[in-house]
Design an enzyme around this catalytic site. Structure first.
Site, PDB file in Angstrom:
ATOM      1  N   SER A  57       0.816  -1.217   0.000  1.00  0.00           N
ATOM      2  CA  SER A  57       0.000   0.000   0.000  1.00  0.00           C
ATOM      3  C   SER A  57       0.852   1.272   0.000  1.00  0.00           C
ATOM      4  O   SER A  57       2.019   1.266   0.397  1.00  0.00           O
ATOM      5  CB  SER A  57      -0.913   0.023   1.221  1.00  0.00           C
ATOM      6  OG  SER A  57      -1.639  -1.178   1.318  1.00  0.00           O
TER       7      SER A  57
HETATM    8  N1  SAH Z   1      -0.778  -5.094   4.061  1.00  0.00           N
HETATM    9  C1  SAH Z   1      -0.113  -5.396   2.801  1.00  0.00           C
HETATM   10  C2  SAH Z   1      -0.979  -5.022   1.623  1.00  0.00           C
HETATM   11  C3  SAH Z   1      -1.245  -6.262   0.858  1.00  0.00           C
HETATM   12  S1  SAH Z   1      -2.354  -6.156  -0.491  1.00  0.00           S
HETATM   13  C4  SAH Z   1       1.256  -4.791   2.716  1.00  0.00           C
HETATM   14  O1  SAH Z   1       1.601  -3.939   3.548  1.00  0.00           O
HETATM   15  O2  SAH Z   1       2.025  -5.195   1.842  1.00  0.00           O
HETATM   16  C5  SAH Z   1      -3.690  -7.145   0.129  1.00  0.00           C
HETATM   17  C6  SAH Z   1      -3.399  -8.568   0.431  1.00  0.00           C
HETATM   18  O3  SAH Z   1      -4.636  -9.181   0.829  1.00  0.00           O
HETATM   19  C7  SAH Z   1      -2.880  -9.417  -0.731  1.00  0.00           C
HETATM   20  O4  SAH Z   1      -1.645  -9.967  -0.374  1.00  0.00           O
HETATM   21  C8  SAH Z   1      -3.958 -10.487  -0.929  1.00  0.00           C
HETATM   22  O5  SAH Z   1      -3.405 -11.757  -1.260  1.00  0.00           O
HETATM   23  C9  SAH Z   1      -4.625 -10.526   0.432  1.00  0.00           C
HETATM   24  N2  SAH Z   1      -6.005 -11.043   0.436  1.00  0.00           N
HETATM   25  C10 SAH Z   1      -6.974 -10.880  -0.490  1.00  0.00           C
HETATM   26  N3  SAH Z   1      -8.112 -11.476  -0.108  1.00  0.00           N
HETATM   27  C11 SAH Z   1      -7.858 -12.034   1.107  1.00  0.00           C
HETATM   28  C12 SAH Z   1      -8.644 -12.808   2.024  1.00  0.00           C
HETATM   29  N4  SAH Z   1      -9.911 -13.143   1.793  1.00  0.00           N
HETATM   30  N5  SAH Z   1      -8.057 -13.218   3.169  1.00  0.00           N
HETATM   31  C13 SAH Z   1      -6.758 -12.912   3.453  1.00  0.00           C
HETATM   32  N6  SAH Z   1      -5.981 -12.196   2.618  1.00  0.00           N
HETATM   33  C14 SAH Z   1      -6.513 -11.757   1.461  1.00  0.00           C
END
Ligand code: SAH
Length: 220
Positions: A57
């Protein structure tokens, strides 16, 4: 040059002035969380691609969401969407224990080994569908959702303590179609939800853009 101070300045200028959050962010090396090919942009205030078609993000949004949770040092927080582990590392610097769940096993394993390398030890990693939260560690003082569902996941809010806070983006998956540009209905919005006397109160904050929260089928 990789300039974390410039990144912190950018965040402050955009309006997040929470010193506790900014101090922790100043000490987390964001360049360690991004792939080689985008390292030069590690401290730009923008989202960047990570593995598995996901994103890390935008730093301003990370600061904004983290600050909205007003975490205290003795609290526990649940993060949905571990991704690179960047947000996880910041949360770990602000409270007692972080529980983080990620759907994609590769990302979860990578994040776990990176945080271990950084000697960040107050984190429990889970692989699975965040819609069900992590019931064995519930309830939590705070929940942060870093992928966008299209509806409010009520079952997750069940895992909030009384007085608990949850920050979550909600809305359709965003496409880059020009038709979407000026239509508010196609935005995702960030919501802050609080549990007071067992009831949920929500506040609509700002428009955002997150990868979709994928439904892999509910499990209890
Ligand atoms: N907090 C992260 C942002 C990751 S983007 C950072 O700082 O890098 C969002 C993430 O949510 C992705 O890695 C994706 O695989 C995950 N995601 C999507 N749907 C999900 C679900 N139902 N349960 C858990 N994770 C999920």
């Amino acid at each position: 040059m990789l300039d974390v101070y410039k990144m912190i300045e950018d965040i402050e200028q955009k309006g997040v002035k929470d010193r506790r959050v900014l101090d922790v962010m100043e000490n987390i090396p964001r360049h360690e969380f991004v792939p080689e090919k985008v390292i030069a942009r590690s401290y730009d205030d923008s989202a960047l691609p990570i593995a598995e078609h996901q994103t890390i993000s935008q730093p301003y949004i990370v600061a904004y969401m983290t600050s909205a949770l007003v975490l205290k040092p003795n609290e526990t927080v649940l993060e949905i969407g571990t991704g690179s582990g960047y947000q996880t590392a910041i949360l770990a610097g602000l409270c007692k224990r972080v529980c983080t769940i990620e759907l994609n096993e590769n990302l979860a394993l990578q994040a776990r080994s990176l945080l271990k390398k950084m000697k960040i030890e107050n984190v429990d990693f889970f692989v699975g569908d965040g819609f069900g939260g992590v019931s064995q560690k519930a309830p939590f003082d705070a929940i942060i959702v870093t992928a966008a569902p299209t509806f409010f996941p009520v079952r997750l809010a069940d895992q909030l303590k009384e007085g608990g806070r949850m920050i979550i983006p909600i809305g359709p998956s965003v496409t880059d179609s020009p038709d979407n540009k000026d239509n508010e209905d196609t935005y995702q919005w960030l919501y802050l939800v609080k549990k007071i006397d067992g009831r949920l109160f929500q506040k609509k904050l700002i428009p955002v853009r997150f990868v979709p929260m994928v439904q892999s089928g509910f499990k209890k």
